[in-house]
Motif scaffolding. Sequence first.
Motif, PDB file in Angstrom:
ATOM      1  N   TYR A 258      -2.351   1.834   3.191  1.00  0.00           N
ATOM      2  CA  TYR A 258      -1.114   0.734   4.453  1.00  0.00           C
ATOM      3  C   TYR A 258      -2.518   0.427   5.005  1.00  0.00           C
ATOM      4  O   TYR A 258      -2.059  -0.598   6.114  1.00  0.00           O
ATOM      5  CB  TYR A 258      -0.345   1.834   5.449  1.00  0.00           C
ATOM      6  CG  TYR A 258      -1.696   2.968   6.590  1.00  0.00           C
ATOM      7  CD1 TYR A 258      -2.144   2.607   7.887  1.00  0.00           C
ATOM      8  CD2 TYR A 258      -2.331   3.350   6.008  1.00  0.00           C
ATOM      9  CE1 TYR A 258      -2.948   3.009   8.120  1.00  0.00           C
ATOM     10  CE2 TYR A 258      -2.989   4.421   6.975  1.00  0.00           C
ATOM     11  CZ  TYR A 258      -3.440   4.611   8.151  1.00  0.00           C
ATOM     12  OH  TYR A 258      -4.209   4.324   8.549  1.00  0.00           O
ATOM     13  N   LYS A 259      -3.112  -0.050   4.504  1.00  0.00           N
ATOM     14  CA  LYS A 259      -4.456  -0.771   4.571  1.00  0.00           C
ATOM     15  C   LYS A 259      -5.607  -1.512   3.531  1.00  0.00           C
ATOM     16  O   LYS A 259      -5.931  -0.408   3.130  1.00  0.00           O
ATOM     17  CB  LYS A 259      -4.825  -0.967   6.025  1.00  0.00           C
ATOM     18  CG  LYS A 259      -4.663  -0.503   7.686  1.00  0.00           C
ATOM     19  CD  LYS A 259      -5.121  -0.645   8.908  1.00  0.00           C
ATOM     20  CE  LYS A 259      -4.718  -0.997  10.207  1.00  0.00           C
ATOM     21  NZ  LYS A 259      -5.010  -0.950  11.570  1.00  0.00           N
ATOM     22  N   PRO A 260      -5.843  -2.422   3.509  1.00  0.00           N
ATOM     23  CA  PRO A 260      -5.093  -3.755   4.450  1.00  0.00           C
ATOM     24  C   PRO A 260      -3.648  -3.864   3.598  1.00  0.00           C
ATOM     25  O   PRO A 260      -2.837  -5.159   4.537  1.00  0.00           O
ATOM     26  CB  PRO A 260      -5.612  -4.921   3.507  1.00  0.00           C
ATOM     27  CG  PRO A 260      -6.678  -4.540   2.636  1.00  0.00           C
ATOM     28  CD  PRO A 260      -6.807  -3.320   2.583  1.00  0.00           C
ATOM     29  N   THR A 261      -3.184  -4.038   3.018  1.00  0.00           N
ATOM     30  CA  THR A 261      -1.577  -3.686   2.683  1.00  0.00           C
ATOM     31  C   THR A 261      -1.018  -2.544   1.784  1.00  0.00           C
ATOM     32  O   THR A 261      -1.334  -1.046   2.407  1.00  0.00           O
ATOM     33  CB  THR A 261      -1.362  -4.099   1.336  1.00  0.00           C
ATOM     34  OG1 THR A 261      -2.404  -3.923   0.335  1.00  0.00           O
ATOM     35  CG2 THR A 261      -2.080  -6.135   1.293  1.00  0.00           C
ATOM     36  N   VAL A 262       0.130  -2.294   1.530  1.00  0.00           N
ATOM     37  CA  VAL A 262       1.303  -0.741   1.521  1.00  0.00           C
ATOM     38  C   VAL A 262       0.918  -0.641   0.428  1.00  0.00           C
ATOM     39  O   VAL A 262       1.506  -2.082  -0.161  1.00  0.00           O
ATOM     40  CB  VAL A 262       2.816  -0.781   2.345  1.00  0.00           C
ATOM     41  CG1 VAL A 262       3.071   0.052   1.818  1.00  0.00           C
ATOM     42  CG2 VAL A 262       2.320  -0.804   3.865  1.00  0.00           C
ATOM     43  N   ILE A 263       1.269   0.176  -0.441  1.00  0.00           N
ATOM     44  CA  ILE A 263       1.490   0.747  -1.593  1.00  0.00           C
ATOM     45  C   ILE A 263       1.279   2.315  -1.759  1.00  0.00           C
ATOM     46  O   ILE A 263      -0.271   2.861  -0.878  1.00  0.00           O
ATOM     47  CB  ILE A 263       0.156  -0.308  -2.696  1.00  0.00           C
ATOM     48  CG1 ILE A 263       0.373  -0.268  -4.307  1.00  0.00           C
ATOM     49  CG2 ILE A 263      -1.156   0.013  -2.599  1.00  0.00           C
ATOM     50  CD1 ILE A 263       0.000  -1.479  -5.431  1.00  0.00           C
ATOM     51  N   ARG A 264       1.597   2.319  -3.070  1.00  0.00           N
ATOM     52  CA  ARG A 264       1.329   3.714  -3.273  1.00  0.00           C
ATOM     53  C   ARG A 264       0.598   3.918  -4.452  1.00  0.00           C
ATOM     54  O   ARG A 264       1.164   3.266  -4.950  1.00  0.00           O
ATOM     55  CB  ARG A 264       3.261   4.263  -3.945  1.00  0.00           C
ATOM     56  CG  ARG A 264       3.453   4.849  -2.755  1.00  0.00           C
ATOM     57  CD  ARG A 264       5.219   5.160  -3.154  1.00  0.00           C
ATOM     58  NE  ARG A 264       5.616   6.450  -3.687  1.00  0.00           N
ATOM     59  CZ  ARG A 264       6.802   6.489  -4.440  1.00  0.00           C
ATOM     60  NH1 ARG A 264       7.727   5.767  -4.005  1.00  0.00           N
ATOM     61  NH2 ARG A 264       6.592   8.346  -4.933  1.00  0.00           N
ATOM     62  N   ASN A 352       6.075   7.101   7.591  1.00  0.00           N
ATOM     63  CA  ASN A 352       6.347   5.507   8.280  1.00  0.00           C
ATOM     64  C   ASN A 352       5.732   4.894   6.721  1.00  0.00           C
ATOM     65  O   ASN A 352       6.831   3.918   6.405  1.00  0.00           O
ATOM     66  CB  ASN A 352       6.374   5.082   9.541  1.00  0.00           C
ATOM     67  CG  ASN A 352       6.024   3.837   9.340  1.00  0.00           C
ATOM     68  OD1 ASN A 352       7.885   2.780   9.662  1.00  0.00           O
ATOM     69  ND2 ASN A 352       5.196   3.433   9.794  1.00  0.00           N
ATOM     70  N   VAL A 353       4.784   4.752   6.271  1.00  0.00           N
ATOM     71  CA  VAL A 353       4.155   4.296   5.201  1.00  0.00           C
ATOM     72  C   VAL A 353       4.797   4.908   3.822  1.00  0.00           C
ATOM     73  O   VAL A 353       5.509   3.480   3.548  1.00  0.00           O
ATOM     74  CB  VAL A 353       2.683   4.650   4.971  1.00  0.00           C
ATOM     75  CG1 VAL A 353       2.269   3.953   3.172  1.00  0.00           C
ATOM     76  CG2 VAL A 353       1.910   3.917   6.002  1.00  0.00           C
ATOM     77  N   PHE A 354       4.979   6.101   3.686  1.00  0.00           N
ATOM     78  CA  PHE A 354       6.227   6.534   2.403  1.00  0.00           C
ATOM     79  C   PHE A 354       7.514   5.910   2.485  1.00  0.00           C
ATOM     80  O   PHE A 354       8.280   5.174   1.422  1.00  0.00           O
ATOM     81  CB  PHE A 354       6.561   7.691   2.947  1.00  0.00           C
ATOM     82  CG  PHE A 354       6.615   8.593   0.968  1.00  0.00           C
ATOM     83  CD1 PHE A 354       5.827   8.648  -0.447  1.00  0.00           C
ATOM     84  CD2 PHE A 354       8.609   8.390   1.089  1.00  0.00           C
ATOM     85  CE1 PHE A 354       6.113   8.893  -1.723  1.00  0.00           C
ATOM     86  CE2 PHE A 354       8.487   9.124  -0.182  1.00  0.00           C
ATOM     87  CZ  PHE A 354       7.880   9.912  -1.268  1.00  0.00           C
ATOM     88  N   SER A 355       8.288   5.427   3.659  1.00  0.00           N
ATOM     89  CA  SER A 355       9.094   4.888   3.585  1.00  0.00           C
ATOM     90  C   SER A 355       9.224   3.319   3.117  1.00  0.00           C
ATOM     91  O   SER A 355       9.661   2.450   2.422  1.00  0.00           O
ATOM     92  CB  SER A 355      10.190   5.099   5.403  1.00  0.00           C
ATOM     93  OG  SER A 355      11.393   3.741   5.587  1.00  0.00           O
ATOM     94  N   GLN A 356       8.222   3.085   4.087  1.00  0.00           N
ATOM     95  CA  GLN A 356       7.807   1.106   3.400  1.00  0.00           C
ATOM     96  C   GLN A 356       7.779   1.287   1.996  1.00  0.00           C
ATOM     97  O   GLN A 356       8.668   0.262   1.506  1.00  0.00           O
ATOM     98  CB  GLN A 356       6.481   1.135   4.034  1.00  0.00           C
ATOM     99  CG  GLN A 356       7.042   0.427   5.482  1.00  0.00           C
ATOM    100  CD  GLN A 356       5.721   0.277   6.376  1.00  0.00           C
ATOM    101  OE1 GLN A 356       4.896   0.961   6.777  1.00  0.00           O
ATOM    102  NE2 GLN A 356       5.874  -1.238   6.666  1.00  0.00           N
TER     103      GLN A 356
END
Length: 384
Positions: A258-264, A352-356
């Motif tokens: 979730y930092k610096p960008t959001v990715i699974r 929250n991050v998983f939802s994003q």
Amino acid sequence: MSNKIPYVNILQSAICIPVSDEVPIALDIKILPDKNIPAESFFGVWLLDVSGSMGGDRLENAKESLIEQIGILPDGTIFNLITFESKVNEIIKDVKITNKSRQEIIKKIQGITERGTTSLYTALEKSLEILRKYSRTNGSLAIRKIILISDGEPTDVHVRSGEENDPNYQKYFMLAKEALEYKSSIDTVGALGEHNVYLMYEIAKLSTGKYIFAENEEELKTKMIIATEQTARIAFSSPTLAVTSITGDIELEDAAQYKPTVIRMPFEKINKRESKAYLRSFEAGDTYQILVKGKIFIDKNNIQTETNVKVLELDFDFGKDGLRETKEIFITFSSDSSKFKLNQDINRKYANVFSQAEEIADCTIRGDAAATQKIQGDETKKID
């Protein structure tokens, strides 16, 4: 790359809990690479779409960007340039960047013109052939990168936009995973919202690369340059995280950066007690935060209470000999509810991050490049 192990700090959700056969755990991992790392030469393959739709300002800006990149590439970088339209053209192959070679490369870039359709799969396949050969001949550069720039749908191996179950997608994704095997990632630059967003995003994600959206011709130019600057500042290339359970079997969900960008970042199951994730390359001076969530299955009869019990080992491999670090996770099991201690904030953050991440997946399938970039953060700006 850096010769110094970065700072790693881990917060955990379960600190003191009751004994149970199934122990949920969430981890918040912070990694801080050294910021004082000079730009470093790397092995790069640029794939430039020169089909008819790239004509005019798009191609001219892409060419200007490549010329500027040649000026900032560190000496010793190995430069490859492939253009693709109805056929694939090897414009420059395995040229080492020097003051002399820069001028020769620029002349060849200036002569590129647009024509034909979009043989994207064939171009990606050619880049893997070049990467494979470099890796098998023990190429000395640790940082390896493929940069794919396109504004359209592939016309050689067709895929259906909006239908992620089209089996042809897997042909592209197998190439992305192969790049990872040779310690390379693929950055994809999707131009002007007319590209196949799902295809370009997934190629980048599966190879631990970056998906970058250029909204107009000027952004195409500048974002290509920034992506190259970021590659030269990689502190740790192709890092991995192996999670091993000490007390029993383990099931891990995806890691979510979730930092610096959001990715699974999906885990690969090695065996019942160990899973491994390929992480994004860490760039000098950036802050990286990664959430991991899962369950540990334990035998309650073998757990000692009222003392710290080691439940996990996290093995960080930073992609260079000797640059490894192991972190241990302990939990106290107790029958006294007054001692129970949980950090629920980590679970809420993961949700929250998983939802994003799920929302990003929906946007890519719909072909909405702008929304994808807005949610994940701009890879060329690293916004939180």
